[in-house]
Scaffold this motif. Structure first.
Motif, PDB file in Angstrom:
ATOM      1  N   GLY A  30      35.850  47.581  34.678  1.00  0.00           N
ATOM      2  CA  GLY A  30      36.373  48.918  34.876  1.00  0.00           C
ATOM      3  C   GLY A  30      35.947  49.552  36.186  1.00  0.00           C
ATOM      4  O   GLY A  30      35.549  48.886  37.145  1.00  0.00           O
ATOM      5  N   GLY A  31      35.993  50.880  36.172  1.00  0.00           N
ATOM      6  CA  GLY A  31      35.827  51.671  37.381  1.00  0.00           C
ATOM      7  C   GLY A  31      37.193  52.198  37.783  1.00  0.00           C
ATOM      8  O   GLY A  31      38.152  51.426  37.905  1.00  0.00           O
ATOM      9  N   GLY A  32      37.307  53.522  37.952  1.00  0.00           N
ATOM     10  CA  GLY A  32      38.604  54.102  38.274  1.00  0.00           C
ATOM     11  C   GLY A  32      39.287  53.458  39.473  1.00  0.00           C
ATOM     12  O   GLY A  32      40.460  53.066  39.395  1.00  0.00           O
ATOM     13  N   PRO A  33      38.600  53.320  40.610  1.00  0.00           N
ATOM     14  CA  PRO A  33      39.243  52.699  41.769  1.00  0.00           C
ATOM     15  C   PRO A  33      39.672  51.252  41.526  1.00  0.00           C
ATOM     16  O   PRO A  33      40.731  50.834  41.997  1.00  0.00           O
ATOM     17  N   LEU A  34      38.852  50.472  40.794  1.00  0.00           N
ATOM     18  CA  LEU A  34      39.267  49.116  40.456  1.00  0.00           C
ATOM     19  C   LEU A  34      40.573  49.150  39.668  1.00  0.00           C
ATOM     20  O   LEU A  34      41.504  48.377  39.944  1.00  0.00           O
ATOM     21  N   ASN A  35      40.667  50.069  38.684  1.00  0.00           N
ATOM     22  CA  ASN A  35      41.910  50.207  37.920  1.00  0.00           C
ATOM     23  C   ASN A  35      43.092  50.506  38.839  1.00  0.00           C
ATOM     24  O   ASN A  35      44.191  49.974  38.661  1.00  0.00           O
ATOM     25  N   VAL A  36      42.854  51.385  39.824  1.00  0.00           N
ATOM     26  CA  VAL A  36      43.919  51.756  40.759  1.00  0.00           C
ATOM     27  C   VAL A  36      44.381  50.526  41.552  1.00  0.00           C
ATOM     28  O   VAL A  36      45.582  50.270  41.687  1.00  0.00           O
ATOM     29  N   ALA A  37      43.431  49.762  42.079  1.00  0.00           N
ATOM     30  CA  ALA A  37      43.774  48.586  42.872  1.00  0.00           C
ATOM     31  C   ALA A  37      44.590  47.587  42.052  1.00  0.00           C
ATOM     32  O   ALA A  37      45.603  47.048  42.522  1.00  0.00           O
ATOM     33  N   VAL A  38      44.161  47.339  40.817  1.00  0.00           N
ATOM     34  CA  VAL A  38      44.888  46.411  39.948  1.00  0.00           C
ATOM     35  C   VAL A  38      46.278  46.965  39.634  1.00  0.00           C
ATOM     36  O   VAL A  38      47.278  46.239  39.654  1.00  0.00           O
ATOM     37  N   GLY A  39      46.362  48.283  39.374  1.00  0.00           N
ATOM     38  CA  GLY A  39      47.651  48.894  39.077  1.00  0.00           C
ATOM     39  C   GLY A  39      48.624  48.779  40.233  1.00  0.00           C
ATOM     40  O   GLY A  39      49.812  48.489  40.033  1.00  0.00           O
ATOM     41  N   VAL A  40      48.136  48.997  41.453  1.00  0.00           N
ATOM     42  CA  VAL A  40      48.999  48.860  42.642  1.00  0.00           C
ATOM     43  C   VAL A  40      49.549  47.438  42.730  1.00  0.00           C
ATOM     44  O   VAL A  40      50.747  47.222  42.947  1.00  0.00           O
ATOM     45  N   ALA A  41      48.668  46.444  42.545  1.00  0.00           N
ATOM     46  CA  ALA A  41      49.094  45.049  42.632  1.00  0.00           C
ATOM     47  C   ALA A  41      50.108  44.700  41.541  1.00  0.00           C
ATOM     48  O   ALA A  41      51.103  44.006  41.795  1.00  0.00           O
ATOM     49  N   ARG A  42      49.878  45.201  40.331  1.00  0.00           N
ATOM     50  CA  ARG A  42      50.801  44.915  39.226  1.00  0.00           C
ATOM     51  C   ARG A  42      52.178  45.527  39.468  1.00  0.00           C
ATOM     52  O   ARG A  42      53.191  45.005  39.013  1.00  0.00           O
ATOM     53  N   LEU A  43      52.218  46.645  40.195  1.00  0.00           N
ATOM     54  CA  LEU A  43      53.490  47.329  40.463  1.00  0.00           C
ATOM     55  C   LEU A  43      54.158  46.837  41.746  1.00  0.00           C
ATOM     56  O   LEU A  43      55.110  47.453  42.229  1.00  0.00           O
ATOM     57  N   GLY A  44      53.639  45.741  42.295  1.00  0.00           N
ATOM     58  CA  GLY A  44      54.312  45.109  43.424  1.00  0.00           C
ATOM     59  C   GLY A  44      53.768  45.470  44.791  1.00  0.00           C
ATOM     60  O   GLY A  44      54.326  45.045  45.810  1.00  0.00           O
ATOM     61  N   GLY A  45      52.683  46.223  44.838  1.00  0.00           N
ATOM     62  CA  GLY A  45      52.072  46.569  46.115  1.00  0.00           C
ATOM     63  C   GLY A  45      50.926  45.627  46.448  1.00  0.00           C
ATOM     64  O   GLY A  45      50.397  44.934  45.577  1.00  0.00           O
ATOM     65  N   ALA A  46      50.558  45.592  47.713  1.00  0.00           N
ATOM     66  CA  ALA A  46      49.400  44.801  48.136  1.00  0.00           C
ATOM     67  C   ALA A  46      48.185  45.714  48.186  1.00  0.00           C
ATOM     68  O   ALA A  46      48.253  46.811  48.752  1.00  0.00           O
ATOM     69  N   ALA A  47      47.079  45.289  47.575  1.00  0.00           N
ATOM     70  CA  ALA A  47      45.878  46.122  47.515  1.00  0.00           C
ATOM     71  C   ALA A  47      44.657  45.335  47.931  1.00  0.00           C
ATOM     72  O   ALA A  47      44.509  44.155  47.592  1.00  0.00           O
ATOM     73  N   GLN A  48      43.776  46.001  48.659  1.00  0.00           N
ATOM     74  CA  GLN A  48      42.475  45.457  49.056  1.00  0.00           C
ATOM     75  C   GLN A  48      41.397  46.363  48.462  1.00  0.00           C
ATOM     76  O   GLN A  48      41.417  47.579  48.688  1.00  0.00           O
ATOM     77  N   PHE A  49      40.464  45.775  47.704  1.00  0.00           N
ATOM     78  CA  PHE A  49      39.360  46.561  47.150  1.00  0.00           C
ATOM     79  C   PHE A  49      38.184  46.560  48.118  1.00  0.00           C
ATOM     80  O   PHE A  49      37.764  45.496  48.589  1.00  0.00           O
ATOM     81  N   VAL A  50      37.660  47.733  48.423  1.00  0.00           N
ATOM     82  CA  VAL A  50      36.498  47.876  49.301  1.00  0.00           C
ATOM     83  C   VAL A  50      35.392  48.564  48.514  1.00  0.00           C
ATOM     84  O   VAL A  50      35.561  49.688  48.018  1.00  0.00           O
ATOM     85  N   GLY A  51      34.246  47.906  48.382  1.00  0.00           N
ATOM     86  CA  GLY A  51      33.130  48.483  47.654  1.00  0.00           C
ATOM     87  C   GLY A  51      31.991  47.486  47.571  1.00  0.00           C
ATOM     88  O   GLY A  51      32.085  46.364  48.070  1.00  0.00           O
ATOM     89  N   SER A  52      30.891  47.913  46.938  1.00  0.00           N
ATOM     90  CA  SER A  52      29.734  47.034  46.763  1.00  0.00           C
ATOM     91  C   SER A  52      29.712  46.487  45.338  1.00  0.00           C
ATOM     92  O   SER A  52      29.915  47.226  44.374  1.00  0.00           O
ATOM     93  N   LEU A  53      29.464  45.181  45.235  1.00  0.00           N
ATOM     94  CA  LEU A  53      29.378  44.497  43.950  1.00  0.00           C
ATOM     95  C   LEU A  53      27.997  43.881  43.816  1.00  0.00           C
ATOM     96  O   LEU A  53      27.395  43.453  44.803  1.00  0.00           O
ATOM     97  N   GLY A  54      27.494  43.821  42.593  1.00  0.00           N
ATOM     98  CA  GLY A  54      26.164  43.274  42.352  1.00  0.00           C
ATOM     99  C   GLY A  54      26.082  41.779  42.620  1.00  0.00           C
ATOM    100  O   GLY A  54      27.040  41.144  43.075  1.00  0.00           O
TER     101      GLY A  54
END
Length: 311
Positions: A30-54
């Protein structure tokens, strides 16, 4: 069509539920921005996630999930911290989030970590959510906001449990005002509005954010739809479709995702009427998300939306 950069948090939700008569936690990425990135990709857009991961197994699952969803990870960095856990309980209309993990794995992206070419080439930049409460990542978001050459979209995605008193709320209000002033689009929920501007009607909140400089503001109202304030037109209400809701997790994020996907496809609407159509479509996307359990996993494709809402 270009791509969107989504700057924010990715974490693991532990959803409080019952199984075989016992209380258990269901794990969900989860995470709101992660949801947004996945949603954009599912709707046919190209998305790049920028953030820190453990640097643990859970972060590996997040990376694998995003890769499988066709979300790019060129701007994601690995940090020496366990993945933040968000324990989600349900007692009222809004889920309650408690966050565990110090330092938060999502809050360690520094301004120097940013891939400048990735940001400067983006048609849309999304910033927002709980990373803005972390000074290090707030600095990165500010730098990204300044570097952006495309459309800038913002969602405060307020989590009251992370606000450590009146001073923190005042500080967040200042950050919201700062990002709204330079935004082409601001999306927030009624719950966000109530925390940030208690007692203000949603139309008033939308008008205030526009006065600060936001070109278009959308305030989601749950089953009641959304308030839209665009150009110099008075705020209008856009109704939501009737759906058989089972889980609202990620619904607001899916509205943001749909609006970003359409910005990538067709740019900004020429007039407020064009925005009404965009918001109506986004509310259909959210309605479909509410009919399935889960957040990121419930994000639909355009074909899914067309099948569900045939008119």
């Amino acid at each position: 069509m270009g791509y969107a950069v989504v700057l924010g948090e990715a974490l693991v939700d532990l959803l409080d539920t019952e199984r075989d008569g016992e209380r258990v936690y269901r794990q969900a990425i989860g995470g709101g921005p992660l949801n947004v990135a996945v949603g954009v990709a599912r709707l046919g857009g190209a998305a790049q996630f920028v953030g820190s991961l453990g640097d643990d197994v859970l972060a590996g699952r997040i990376r694998a999930f995003l890769t499988a969803a066709d979300v790019g990870l060129a701007g994601a960095v690995t940090v020496p911290a366990p993945t933040t856990l968000a324990v989600v309980t349900f007692a009222g209309p809004e889920p309650d989030f408690r966050f565990y993990g110090e330092p938060p794995s999502y809050g360690l992206l520094a301004a120097d970590d940013l891939e400048l070419a990735l940001l400067e080439g983006a048609d849309v930049l999304y910033c927002g959510s709980v990373v803005l409460l972390q000074p290090r990542t707030l600095a990165a978001a500010r730098r990204a906001w300044a570097l952006a050459t495309g459309l800038r979209v913002f969602d405060p995605n307020v989590r009251p449990r992370l606000l450590g008193g009146p001073g923190a709320l005042a500080g967040l209000r200042e950050v919201v005002a700062e990002f709204a002033a330079g935004a082409h689009l601001v999306k927030l929920s009624t719950a966000d509005a109530e925390v940030l501007y208690p007692g203000e009607p949603v139309e008033g909140v939308a008008a205030y954010l526009r006065e600060l400089g936001a070109a278009t503001v959308v305030v989601t109202l749950g089953a009641a739809g959304a308030v839209l304030a665009a150009a110099d037109a008075d705020p209008v209400r856009v109704p939501a479709p009737r759906v058989n809701a089972v889980d609202a997790t990620g619904a607001g994020d899916s509205v943001m995702a749909a609006l970003i996907a359409d910005l990538l496809l067709d740019g900004e609407p020429a007039d407020p009427a064009g925005w009404v159509g965009r918001v109506a479509f986004a509310l259909r996307v959210a309605g479909l998300v509410c009919e399935s359990p889960g957040g990121a996993t419930a994000m639909p494709t355009r074909a899914d939306v067309q099948r569900r809402f045939k008119d």
